[in-house]
Design a protein around this motif. Structure first.
Motif, PDB file in Angstrom:
ATOM      1  N   THR A  23       0.830  -1.213   0.000  1.00 50.86           N
ATOM      2  CA  THR A  23       0.000   0.000   0.000  1.00 50.86           C
ATOM      3  C   THR A  23       0.860   1.257   0.000  1.00 50.86           C
ATOM      4  N   CYS A  45      -8.519  -8.947   4.655  1.00 51.12           N
ATOM      5  CA  CYS A  45      -9.111  -8.092   3.633  1.00 51.12           C
ATOM      6  C   CYS A  45      -9.785  -6.922   4.329  1.00 51.12           C
ATOM      7  N   CYS A  76      -3.809  -9.079   0.995  1.00 51.84           N
ATOM      8  CA  CYS A  76      -5.208  -9.114   0.554  1.00 51.84           C
ATOM      9  C   CYS A  76      -5.230  -9.758  -0.825  1.00 51.84           C
ATOM     10  N   SER A  77      -5.935 -10.881  -0.927  1.00 50.02           N
ATOM     11  CA  SER A  77      -5.994 -11.639  -2.181  1.00 50.02           C
ATOM     12  C   SER A  77      -7.385 -11.652  -2.796  1.00 50.02           C
ATOM     13  N   PRO A  80     -11.089  -7.866  -6.316  1.00 51.81           N
ATOM     14  CA  PRO A  80     -11.657  -6.530  -6.115  1.00 51.81           C
ATOM     15  C   PRO A  80     -12.752  -6.169  -7.113  1.00 51.81           C
ATOM     16  N   ASP A  86     -12.390  -4.361  -1.404  1.00 50.43           N
ATOM     17  CA  ASP A  86     -11.050  -4.926  -1.280  1.00 50.43           C
ATOM     18  C   ASP A  86     -10.097  -4.452  -2.374  1.00 50.43           C
ATOM     19  N   SER A  87     -10.425  -3.349  -3.027  1.00 53.76           N
ATOM     20  CA  SER A  87      -9.545  -2.792  -4.056  1.00 53.76           C
ATOM     21  C   SER A  87      -8.249  -2.285  -3.439  1.00 53.76           C
ATOM     22  N   TYR A  88      -7.248  -2.121  -4.276  1.00 56.69           N
ATOM     23  CA  TYR A  88      -5.953  -1.619  -3.822  1.00 56.69           C
ATOM     24  C   TYR A  88      -6.111  -0.237  -3.167  1.00 56.69           C
ATOM     25  N   MET A  91      -7.464  -0.693   0.170  1.00 59.02           N
ATOM     26  CA  MET A  91      -6.407  -1.237   1.030  1.00 59.02           C
ATOM     27  C   MET A  91      -5.550  -0.090   1.571  1.00 59.02           C
ATOM     28  N   HIS A 106      -0.817  -6.395  -1.869  1.00 61.04           N
ATOM     29  CA  HIS A 106      -1.909  -6.719  -2.783  1.00 61.04           C
ATOM     30  C   HIS A 106      -1.523  -7.904  -3.660  1.00 61.04           C
ATOM     31  N   ALA A 108      -2.757  -9.327  -6.446  1.00 59.45           N
ATOM     32  CA  ALA A 108      -3.701  -9.028  -7.524  1.00 59.45           C
ATOM     33  C   ALA A 108      -4.114 -10.257  -8.323  1.00 59.45           C
TER      34      ALA A 108
END
Length: 183
Positions: A23, A45, A76-77, A80, A86-88, A91, A106, A108
């Protein structure tokens, strides 16, 4: 919402390496977050009620574990697209709002969650200094709707033991949480 539990600890299973965007906008590998006495890798998450119920305790324990030479990272997996919370970008917001004392990474493409066989959020992986798995249990006995602060700190005590002895406790109670939201 069905709660899931991860399997019991597979002692000495070796932590797979990873490099993920944090982040903070930088990439971090397992060796970047590893501590001299052990490493805690958490799958969390932003939206899971199980995570939100213990988030302040996660932050507290991460602060204290670093004093014992334990490196800490959260990943966080979740997808999103299906779970925009739970998007970047979200986060980044939650990491800042809660002043995370650990890297929040992240995943992704969800490859790290798959490699670790992560099952739910939260899912805790406690490794010794040689990156052998020693703990795959719960944070404590907190359940949704409860906020007791006087519970035994299972994760903290296990990681402290790992820092001191290199071995985790034989008896571990699995974490419980929401499933990883796969693509």
């Amino acid at each position: 919402m069905a709660a899931l539990q991860p399997p019991v600890c597979d002692f000495d299973w070796q932590a797979p390496d990873f490099t993920l965007m944090g982040t903070d906008g930088r990439h971090h590998s397992l060796s970047d977050v590893a501590g001299e006495n052990g490493t805690l890798v958490m799958f969390i998450c932003n939206h899971c009620p199980f995570v939100l119920a213990i988030l302040d305790k996660i932050v507290r324990d991460a602060h204290e574990l670093t004093e014992h030479g334990i490196g800490v990272a959260a990943i966080c997996s979740n997808d999103p697209v299906s779970y925009p919370a739970d998007s970047y970008e979200n986060m980044q917001r939650i990491a800042e709002r809660h002043a995370f004392p650990f890297r929040y990474l992240h995943d992704a493409d969800q490859a790290v969650a798959m490699t670790y066989d992560a099952v739910c959020t939260p899912d805790f992986f406690g490794f010794n200094k040689d990156l052998g798995l020693q703990y795959r249990g719960r944070l404590d006995a907190t359940r949704m709707g409860s906020s007791s602060t006087d519970l035994r700190r299972d994760l903290f005590e296990a990681m402290k033991q790992i820092a001191e002895t290199g071995r985790g406790p034989e008896d571990q109670i699995p974490s419980i949480g929401c499933s990883i939201k796969w693509k």
